[in-house]
Design an enzyme around this catalytic site. Sequence first.
Site, short mmCIF file in Angstrom:
data_model
loop_
_atom_site.label_atom_id
_atom_site.label_comp_id
_atom_site.label_asym_id
_atom_site.label_seq_id
_atom_site.Cartn_x
_atom_site.Cartn_y
_atom_site.Cartn_z
N HIS A 42 -5.91 7.03 7.03
CA HIS A 42 -5.27 6.09 6.12
C HIS A 42 -3.76 6.15 6.32
CE1 HIS A 42 -8.59 4.72 3.54
NE2 HIS A 42 -9.14 5.89 3.85
N ASP A 81 -3.01 0.00 6.41
CA ASP A 81 -3.85 -0.42 5.29
C ASP A 81 -3.32 -1.69 4.64
OD1 ASP A 81 -5.48 1.69 5.78
OD2 ASP A 81 -5.14 2.75 3.89
N GLU A 95 0.89 5.81 0.20
CA GLU A 95 0.23 7.10 0.36
C GLU A 95 0.98 8.10 -0.51
OE1 GLU A 95 -2.56 7.38 1.85
OE2 GLU A 95 -2.56 5.43 2.86
N ASP A 143 0.85 -1.19 0.00
CA ASP A 143 0.00 0.00 0.00
C ASP A 143 0.89 1.24 0.00
OD1 ASP A 143 -2.90 0.92 0.22
OD2 ASP A 143 -1.93 2.13 1.75
N GLU A 188 -5.97 18.54 0.96
CA GLU A 188 -6.89 17.42 0.85
C GLU A 188 -6.18 16.09 1.06
OE1 GLU A 188 -10.23 17.50 0.65
OE2 GLU A 188 -9.88 19.63 1.00
#
Length: 234
Positions: free
Chosen positions: A153, A158, A10, A8, A53
């Site tokens: 997250h 995750d 980000e 995973d 965001e």
Amino acid sequence: MAREIVLDTETTGFDPLTGDRLVEIACLEIEDFIPTGRSFHRYIDPCRDMPEEAEKVHGLSAAFLRGKPRFEHPEVVEEFLDFVGDAPIVAHNAGFDRNFVNYELQLCQRAHIHEHRWVDTLALAKQRFPGMHNSLDALCKRFKISLSEREKHGALIDAKLLAAVYLELKGGRERRLELTSAAMVTAVAAAKQNDYGQRPRPLAPRSTDAEREIHASFIRDVVKSDELWKKFGI
């Protein structure tokens, strides 16, 4: 055993071609759908600002990431590639992670990880649950996988959740029973190979002289053959 890597990431946004970069990457090793406990996890300095965001999603600020190793540093790219090896890579919406990982590899003049090596759990979920919400969160709730550890997250948490979801998508409880049964069969086969030898002291007979005489008469007068009993040393 079948080795796979659950991955995973980000990022600062949605598309590396518009300037977005990786900021976190995590990998968990699984063998035959069981986590081995081995993992790879790095925060990465994207050398750019962090859109508001994006920070709301993963909670990683530009200030926190400043000074972390860049992707091209050996402690990231070299150790990442060593950890992954040639194993298949499991990711949710794998095209997203693949695009970012391959973009960073390209900047390092390293070879892409080819599409055929990626296993997309989103595609697996859509096949199993057509027309339903199949986000990682939705699948965790569907499979009753706890989300209590996760506030925002994060690549590592995750990846752990995804490993549990992947197991369920590949058979879940039935898969665990198969693995348990296989382990039991292996243990029984190993036990059969042991040579226990003769007892150091034979067990005392459980029948009386009279009972043995009655049995001998039955074999002699009724069965008229003692071939069966000879096999057992009687």
